[in-house]
Write a protein that holds these residues in place. Sequence first.
Motif, PDB file in Angstrom:
ATOM      1  N   LEU A 193       0.825  -1.206   0.000  1.00  0.00           N
ATOM      2  CA  LEU A 193       0.000   0.000   0.000  1.00  0.00           C
ATOM      3  C   LEU A 193       0.863   1.263   0.000  1.00  0.00           C
ATOM      4  O   LEU A 193       0.457   2.298  -0.521  1.00  0.00           O
ATOM      5  CB  LEU A 193      -0.961  -0.011   1.194  1.00  0.00           C
ATOM      6  CG  LEU A 193      -2.015  -1.116   1.121  1.00  0.00           C
ATOM      7  CD1 LEU A 193      -2.957  -1.060   2.314  1.00  0.00           C
ATOM      8  CD2 LEU A 193      -2.805  -1.026  -0.176  1.00  0.00           C
TER       9      LEU A 193
ATOM     10  N   ILE B 111      -4.362   4.317   6.576  1.00  0.00           N
ATOM     11  CA  ILE B 111      -3.806   2.989   6.302  1.00  0.00           C
ATOM     12  C   ILE B 111      -2.595   2.713   7.194  1.00  0.00           C
ATOM     13  O   ILE B 111      -2.506   1.682   7.859  1.00  0.00           O
ATOM     14  CB  ILE B 111      -3.406   2.885   4.812  1.00  0.00           C
ATOM     15  CG1 ILE B 111      -4.659   2.916   3.926  1.00  0.00           C
ATOM     16  CG2 ILE B 111      -2.603   1.622   4.555  1.00  0.00           C
ATOM     17  CD1 ILE B 111      -4.367   2.936   2.437  1.00  0.00           C
TER      18      ILE B 111
ATOM     19  N   TRP C  54      -7.312  -5.735   5.022  1.00  0.00           N
ATOM     20  CA  TRP C  54      -8.192  -5.410   3.900  1.00  0.00           C
ATOM     21  C   TRP C  54      -9.598  -5.029   4.324  1.00  0.00           C
ATOM     22  O   TRP C  54     -10.151  -4.045   3.868  1.00  0.00           O
ATOM     23  CB  TRP C  54      -8.302  -6.619   2.972  1.00  0.00           C
ATOM     24  CG  TRP C  54      -7.275  -6.641   1.913  1.00  0.00           C
ATOM     25  CD1 TRP C  54      -6.277  -7.552   1.794  1.00  0.00           C
ATOM     26  CD2 TRP C  54      -7.135  -5.722   0.835  1.00  0.00           C
ATOM     27  NE1 TRP C  54      -5.513  -7.232   0.710  1.00  0.00           N
ATOM     28  CE2 TRP C  54      -6.020  -6.114   0.094  1.00  0.00           C
ATOM     29  CE3 TRP C  54      -7.841  -4.577   0.432  1.00  0.00           C
ATOM     30  CZ2 TRP C  54      -5.591  -5.452  -1.022  1.00  0.00           C
ATOM     31  CZ3 TRP C  54      -7.421  -3.901  -0.681  1.00  0.00           C
ATOM     32  CH2 TRP C  54      -6.303  -4.338  -1.395  1.00  0.00           C
TER      33      TRP C  54
ATOM     34  N   VAL D 232      -8.010   2.187   0.383  1.00  0.00           N
ATOM     35  CA  VAL D 232      -7.242   1.650  -0.728  1.00  0.00           C
ATOM     36  C   VAL D 232      -7.916   2.015  -2.048  1.00  0.00           C
ATOM     37  O   VAL D 232      -7.262   2.455  -3.002  1.00  0.00           O
ATOM     38  CB  VAL D 232      -7.087   0.116  -0.600  1.00  0.00           C
ATOM     39  CG1 VAL D 232      -6.318  -0.434  -1.792  1.00  0.00           C
ATOM     40  CG2 VAL D 232      -6.373  -0.234   0.693  1.00  0.00           C
TER      41      VAL D 232
END
Lengths: 95, 374
Positions: free
Chosen positions: B264, B333, B344, B351
């Motif tokens: 990420l 994040i 997730w 995301v």
Amino acid sequence: VAETQQVAFQIAVLATMLPSMLLSDLIFPIASMPAPLQKVTWVVPARHFITILRSLILKGSGVESWALSLAILVAFAAVVLTVASLRLARRLRSG
Amino acid sequence: MRRIVELIRKELLQLRRDRRLLPILFVAPVLQLALLGYAATTDLKDVPVAVCDLARCQASRELVQSFAASGDFRLRAYVDAPGELDLYLDGNRADLGLVIPASYGRDLAAGGHAAVQVLVDGTRVNATTTMNQLSAAVAEHARGIALERLARAGASPELPGLELASRVWYNPELSSRNFMVPGVLAMVLLVITTVVTSMAVVREREAGTIEQIIVTPIRPSQLILGKLVPYSLIGLLETILVLAVALLWFQVPMRGNLALLVALSMLFMLNAQGIGLLVSTISHTQQQAMMTAVFFVILPMMLLSGFAFPIENMPQPVQYVTYLLPLRYFLVILRGIFLKGVGWGVLWPQVAALAAFGAGILWLAVLRFHKRVG
């Protein structure tokens, strides 16, 4: 060669922006930083300018309470400008 | 495809020849994070206090000592008259002024109320925290006095009172370092990536090599891709370096999946590179690119992303603006994976936002370049 030097130099200048933001007492209190880092903040001009601004705008305190900050700013400017003009003079001679 | 590979080879060659740029790219992020990680703390420590103790009795000394013992406050000076405190607050030599009236010991002994005055420098960043900490310290001291008095009177040393059973999740010591170091990490990556990529296209323009690229049969999307891949490689190395600093040097707890975090981070870097390339295609000179990057990208990101100031505290219109900042999503994040250990299931909206923003900005960069070529 001059071209990449210029790029490198610009990046070096930009690299000083993040430290001046974070070390200037703007966002994080200097008193909470470790002692060695507190000493580093003395060479951050923004720190002294912020001190003067807060004294003038919010406190309305007299010149004697921010004279030290002013003196440091003047000294810093003098040193930086002297170095800059010396370097320029050298470049003009060699060029 | 071969064209892209050739372009990547050319970029890498150029980067390797640049003896000054490469060290900066790797050393600067590590040094900055190591240094600034220490600076980014909102914890209260050593708040300088000037004391005007007019009572000069045992009780007043105990009160002052209880402040000094906590580590939050540091006794800077004793003054004789309350008026002298002005000098300390005006001159930024103390953030707090404590006035203990002459009757303090008598009032306390008489069992009545004793008052102490505190002057707080409201221009300090952490004035509110200081106030709260001070009230807590005074309340604690008062409780101690009450307990002692009860014990002396032979009563059972128990005070009725409410107890708050608080349990802090994710960051039990409430260490602001755990919270801030990931933020500084993101800032460092953002600054170096945006700046370097914002030079990427405009440098060719200034050097005059852009015409050579234009006459080759390469498409704008291929050119942007060719610029992107080498910088992504550098970005991956930088990410690993700064993550190592955060984990090994600052010992920020890592509760989530490290691989997910690296992946990420790369997505975020893609956003930063996209912004940099867009800046690069709209600028005519490197100076312009630099100015645009600083004032329109880095400064807003630093102040509006939730890095330094909570987004919930901002006025509603400004909150809408923050949705346009990739750093906003990346911070959620980072802190989520580092401290909360979420994956997730929780982070997918962030995301998705990052992916959409990244794709959009890269598309814009390609489009801009297209127009300029034509």
